[in-house]
Scaffold this active site. Structure first.
Site, PDB file in Angstrom:
ATOM      1  N   ASP A 130      24.276 -11.423   3.218  1.00  0.00           N
ATOM      2  CA  ASP A 130      24.428 -12.284   2.042  1.00  0.00           C
ATOM      3  C   ASP A 130      25.884 -12.389   1.605  1.00  0.00           C
ATOM      4  OD1 ASP A 130      23.420 -13.857  -0.216  1.00  0.00           O
ATOM      5  OD2 ASP A 130      24.013 -12.124  -1.415  1.00  0.00           O
TER       6      ASP A 130
ATOM      7  N   LEU B 297       0.799  -1.222   0.000  1.00  0.00           N
ATOM      8  CA  LEU B 297       0.000   0.000   0.000  1.00  0.00           C
ATOM      9  C   LEU B 297       0.834   1.276   0.000  1.00  0.00           C
ATOM     10  CD1 LEU B 297      -2.803  -1.163   2.456  1.00  0.00           C
ATOM     11  CD2 LEU B 297      -2.802  -1.198  -0.047  1.00  0.00           C
ATOM     12  N   SER B 298       2.129   1.157  -0.240  1.00  0.00           N
ATOM     13  CA  SER B 298       2.953   2.372  -0.288  1.00  0.00           C
ATOM     14  C   SER B 298       2.830   3.021  -1.661  1.00  0.00           C
ATOM     15  CB  SER B 298       4.412   2.065   0.062  1.00  0.00           C
ATOM     16  OG  SER B 298       5.002   1.262  -0.921  1.00  0.00           O
TER      17      SER B 298
END
Length: 160
Positions: free
Chosen positions: A127, A74-75
């Site tokens: 990572d 919803l941004s």
């Protein structure tokens, strides 16, 4: 507590910001990456086999801010004017603090972009280092500061 991402029937909606005044918005968010002192030394001296850990993490964080509307349902898509990703290293504590600051002249805030940038930069450090040390953790993703818009300024009190 009232949430503005739901309509009167409880359905998720994107907030209508069309009537809001555009203002300069700034937000800074942070995330912590914890690791052994040996790994932090390897990052600082460029001895990690995958290369420039912080350089790659910086680029990943910047790129992530621009992808926030694709990740957070919803941004709003925003025209970002400035993104900076910085790192503070704490050798004694075996910690890198990742900070992401985002600026835009918009109708809604840039907090989610700053938090997404800090989180993805921190995950990129993980990572690139997991082959050397799988015990690395990413913790404490949080908003540090925001200004702009009708709700005014916010600064996290780190003593809380």
């Amino acid at each position: 507590m009232e949430f503005n991402h739901f309509d009167i029937r409880g359905n998720a909606v994107m907030v209508d910001v069309s009537a809001k005044q555009a203002t300069m918005r700034t937000a800074t968010a942070a995330a912590e990456v914890r690791m052994s002192g040996e790994l932090l030394t390897a990052i600082r001296t460029g001895a990690v086999i995958k290369g420039d850990v912080l350089g790659v993490a910086r680029l990943a964080g910047i790129m992530a801010t621009k992808k926030t509307p694709e990740l957070i349902p919803l941004s709003h898509p925003l025209a970002l004017h400035s993104v900076a990703v910085d790192f503070e290293q704490d050798q004694a504590g075996g910690r890198i603090e990742v900070m992401c600051t985002v600026r835009a002249f918009e109708r809604t805030g840039v907090e989610m972009e700053a938090m997404t940038g800090a989180a993805v930069a921190a995950l990129t450090i993980y990572d690139m280092c997991k082959g050397s040390d799988k015990s690395v953790t990413v913790d404490n993703i949080r908003l540090l500061y925001k200004v702009g818009g009708k709700s005014g300024a916010y600064r996290r009190d780190e003593e809380r």
